[in-house]
Design an enzyme around this catalytic site. Sequence first.
Site, PDB file in Angstrom:
ATOM      1  N   HIS A 109     -20.005  -0.055  50.788  1.00  0.00           N
ATOM      2  CA  HIS A 109     -20.401  -1.446  50.974  1.00  0.00           C
ATOM      3  C   HIS A 109     -20.798  -1.713  52.418  1.00  0.00           C
ATOM      4  O   HIS A 109     -20.420  -0.985  53.343  1.00  0.00           O
ATOM      5  CB  HIS A 109     -19.253  -2.385  50.576  1.00  0.00           C
ATOM      6  CG  HIS A 109     -18.061  -2.301  51.485  1.00  0.00           C
ATOM      7  ND1 HIS A 109     -17.165  -1.259  51.438  1.00  0.00           N
ATOM      8  CD2 HIS A 109     -17.614  -3.130  52.475  1.00  0.00           C
ATOM      9  CE1 HIS A 109     -16.215  -1.443  52.338  1.00  0.00           C
ATOM     10  NE2 HIS A 109     -16.470  -2.571  52.992  1.00  0.00           N
TER      11      HIS A 109
ATOM     12  N   ASP B 295     -20.344  -4.805  55.084  1.00  0.00           N
ATOM     13  CA  ASP B 295     -19.413  -5.927  55.157  1.00  0.00           C
ATOM     14  C   ASP B 295     -20.097  -7.276  54.947  1.00  0.00           C
ATOM     15  O   ASP B 295     -21.121  -7.579  55.580  1.00  0.00           O
ATOM     16  CB  ASP B 295     -18.704  -5.942  56.516  1.00  0.00           C
ATOM     17  CG  ASP B 295     -17.550  -4.952  56.580  1.00  0.00           C
ATOM     18  OD1 ASP B 295     -17.066  -4.535  55.518  1.00  0.00           O
ATOM     19  OD2 ASP B 295     -17.144  -4.604  57.702  1.00  0.00           O
TER      20      ASP B 295
ATOM     21  N   HIS C  33     -20.070   1.638  54.479  1.00  0.00           N
ATOM     22  CA  HIS C  33     -18.882   2.458  54.695  1.00  0.00           C
ATOM     23  C   HIS C  33     -17.977   2.420  53.476  1.00  0.00           C
ATOM     24  O   HIS C  33     -18.131   1.581  52.586  1.00  0.00           O
ATOM     25  CB  HIS C  33     -18.125   2.036  55.962  1.00  0.00           C
ATOM     26  CG  HIS C  33     -17.738   0.591  55.997  1.00  0.00           C
ATOM     27  ND1 HIS C  33     -18.624  -0.423  56.307  1.00  0.00           N
ATOM     28  CD2 HIS C  33     -16.553  -0.024  55.759  1.00  0.00           C
ATOM     29  CE1 HIS C  33     -18.009  -1.588  56.265  1.00  0.00           C
ATOM     30  NE2 HIS C  33     -16.750  -1.382  55.924  1.00  0.00           N
TER      31      HIS C  33
ATOM     32  N   ARG D  79      -9.266  -4.914  62.453  1.00  0.00           N
ATOM     33  CA  ARG D  79     -10.727  -4.990  62.582  1.00  0.00           C
ATOM     34  C   ARG D  79     -11.152  -6.320  63.181  1.00  0.00           C
ATOM     35  O   ARG D  79     -10.677  -7.387  62.773  1.00  0.00           O
ATOM     36  CB  ARG D  79     -11.381  -4.836  61.209  1.00  0.00           C
ATOM     37  CG  ARG D  79     -12.916  -4.811  61.247  1.00  0.00           C
ATOM     38  CD  ARG D  79     -13.490  -4.864  59.867  1.00  0.00           C
ATOM     39  NE  ARG D  79     -13.309  -6.181  59.252  1.00  0.00           N
ATOM     40  CZ  ARG D  79     -13.322  -6.389  57.939  1.00  0.00           C
ATOM     41  NH1 ARG D  79     -13.466  -5.384  57.098  1.00  0.00           N
ATOM     42  NH2 ARG D  79     -13.156  -7.604  57.465  1.00  0.00           N
TER      43      ARG D  79
END
Length: 305
Positions: A121, A123, A281, A296
């Site tokens: 995907h 983000d 990723h 993150r």
Amino acid sequence: MPQKTHPREAAPALVRPGVLRTSIKAEPLTCTIGAELFGVNLGDAARDDDLFAEFRELLLKYKVLFLRDQDITRAEHIALASRFGPLEDHPVAGSDPDHPGLVRIYKDLDSKPEHYENALHCDATWRECPPMGAVLRCVETPEVGGDTVWVNMAEAYRRLPEHIRTQIAGLRARHSIEASFGAVMPMDQRHRLKARYPDAEHPVVRTHPETGEQILFVNAFTTHFVNFHTPENVRFGQDHAPGASNLLNYLISQAAVPEYQVRWRWQPNSFAIWDNRSTQHYAVQDYWPAVRKMERAGIVGDRTF
């Protein structure tokens, strides 16, 4: 006689192809994506304009940068990510109350089973302005497993068959949080989530705003094309359904090609910084019953074109 290089096999040029400074040592990890950096501290990069400028140049070149042994504070983590742009919260995951914009992705034995990370995907493409990128830190990792894979979607587009590139030129697609994060919610809660974040529409092939690269921009959040049903594409209903979904599935599957990928083995205080505009990723969930803790900082992006 030397073989000629097909135009589609030539490496794309950067907008700023000048000679990079040599203070940061960058070792490519594959032929298409990713480099590990040496001789630099991320805390210093958060404070030093010249060092950060070199960081940004390397990111455009390699699309994802990796570093180990970065014992920096959460404040420095946030400061570095903020150099790229404003940070954003996640409507489902939330963020650290002491460090807005820092999302804690903690998986332990009490965590609910979910499968949002272990899908290829890009983000938050369900946003009208998907994130520019992210800075991800490993806090705790299993002894074995828990790797993350990144994919060069500019390379995926560049190596599509010519007739497919012609067919998808001008196509647009919908991306949905309702159909992903919202799927496990009760219907009324799911509808409220969609009302807050309506499906976003993006070009199937987006243009990178800094490098000018063409990028295949469909992923696990993509639900359908919005402008496929035209006389040029559809002779009969069969061409539209399942014809359009077959094409979309084929395009989404390109991210699974190993030649476009790099895989990173995490250690505590290792970092990955990626360009969300040109990559996808996949966080490999092969480590249960071990614990994996990541933090993150996601960076606000621009509207796609």
